[in-house]
Motif scaffolding. Structure first.
Motif, PDB file in Angstrom:
ATOM      1  N   UNK A 132       4.834   1.723  11.432  1.00  2.00           N
ATOM      2  CA  UNK A 132       6.098   1.029  11.183  1.00  2.00           C
ATOM      3  C   UNK A 132       6.332   0.033  12.313  1.00  2.00           C
ATOM      4  N   UNK A 133       7.104  -1.027  12.072  1.00  2.35           N
ATOM      5  CA  UNK A 133       7.435  -1.940  13.170  1.00  2.35           C
ATOM      6  C   UNK A 133       8.108  -1.163  14.302  1.00  2.35           C
ATOM      7  N   UNK A 134       7.742  -1.494  15.532  1.00  2.00           N
ATOM      8  CA  UNK A 134       8.339  -0.799  16.667  1.00  2.00           C
ATOM      9  C   UNK A 134       9.798  -1.196  16.806  1.00  2.00           C
ATOM     10  N   UNK A 135      10.629  -0.212  17.144  1.00  4.97           N
ATOM     11  CA  UNK A 135      12.071  -0.427  17.214  1.00  4.97           C
ATOM     12  C   UNK A 135      12.624  -0.308  18.624  1.00  4.97           C
ATOM     13  N   UNK A 136      11.759  -0.143  19.604  1.00  3.30           N
ATOM     14  CA  UNK A 136      12.148   0.069  21.004  1.00  3.30           C
ATOM     15  C   UNK A 136      12.765   1.448  21.230  1.00  3.30           C
TER      16      UNK A 136
END
Length: 160
Positions: A132-136
């Motif tokens: 998944x896209x990294x969300x910090x």
């Protein structure tokens, strides 16, 4: 039923106007990881998020490019050869069962390949990794382990 749409700023992303990879390239350490390889065409960054052991990005370090088809033949060969150099070091160090190569760019449209080692204990054996896209907000590797792995991988890659 709502039809999903590309982000409103997609044209801007494609143009490279606010490309995170272009703006923050060449750093030894960034918010997502540490550089383990610096070649003519590729920077390899081991990701610090504890998503998958050895998860690394091979990032095109030239002008803003979205698709590998935009590269000249010499550049394309250099990109893939250096990406494979990084992958070989990951294979040697982590000894996974399989390596996945994902050249996506659906979130950050700057040419890069996700190198994802796959292991016996795996979230989706025999299927694509559930990336998944990294969300910090991802759990980070313990710093001592991260630094140890970065140091070992840099040493392996300097020997090539």
């Amino acid at each position: 039923m709502t039809v999903p749409e590309w982000p409103a700023d997609w044209s801007e992303r494609i143009s490279g106007a606010s490309c995170d990879f272009c703006e923050n390239g060449g750093q030894d350490r960034n918010a997502y990881g540490a550089r383990i390889f610096s070649g003519e065409y590729v920077d390899g960054y081991l990701q610090s998020a504890d998503i998958q052991r050895g998860y690394t990005l091979a990032i095109w370090k030239g002008r803003h490019i979205v698709e590998p088809t935009e590269l000249h033949d010499r550049e394309a060969a250099g990109f893939w050869i250096e990406t494979l150099t990084v992958a070989r070091a990951l294979m040697q160090f982590y000894q996974p069962l399989k390596m996945n190569y994902e050249t996506l760019g659906n979130t950050s449209p700057h040419l890069h390949t996700h190198l994802l080692p796959r292991y016996e204990i795996d979230p989706r054996p025999g299927q694509p990794f559930p990336l998944l896209p990294q969300s910090d907000n991802e759990v980070q590797m313990p710093e001592d382990r991260f630094v140890s792995e970065v140091t070992a991988l840099r040493k392996l890659l300097q020997a090539t």
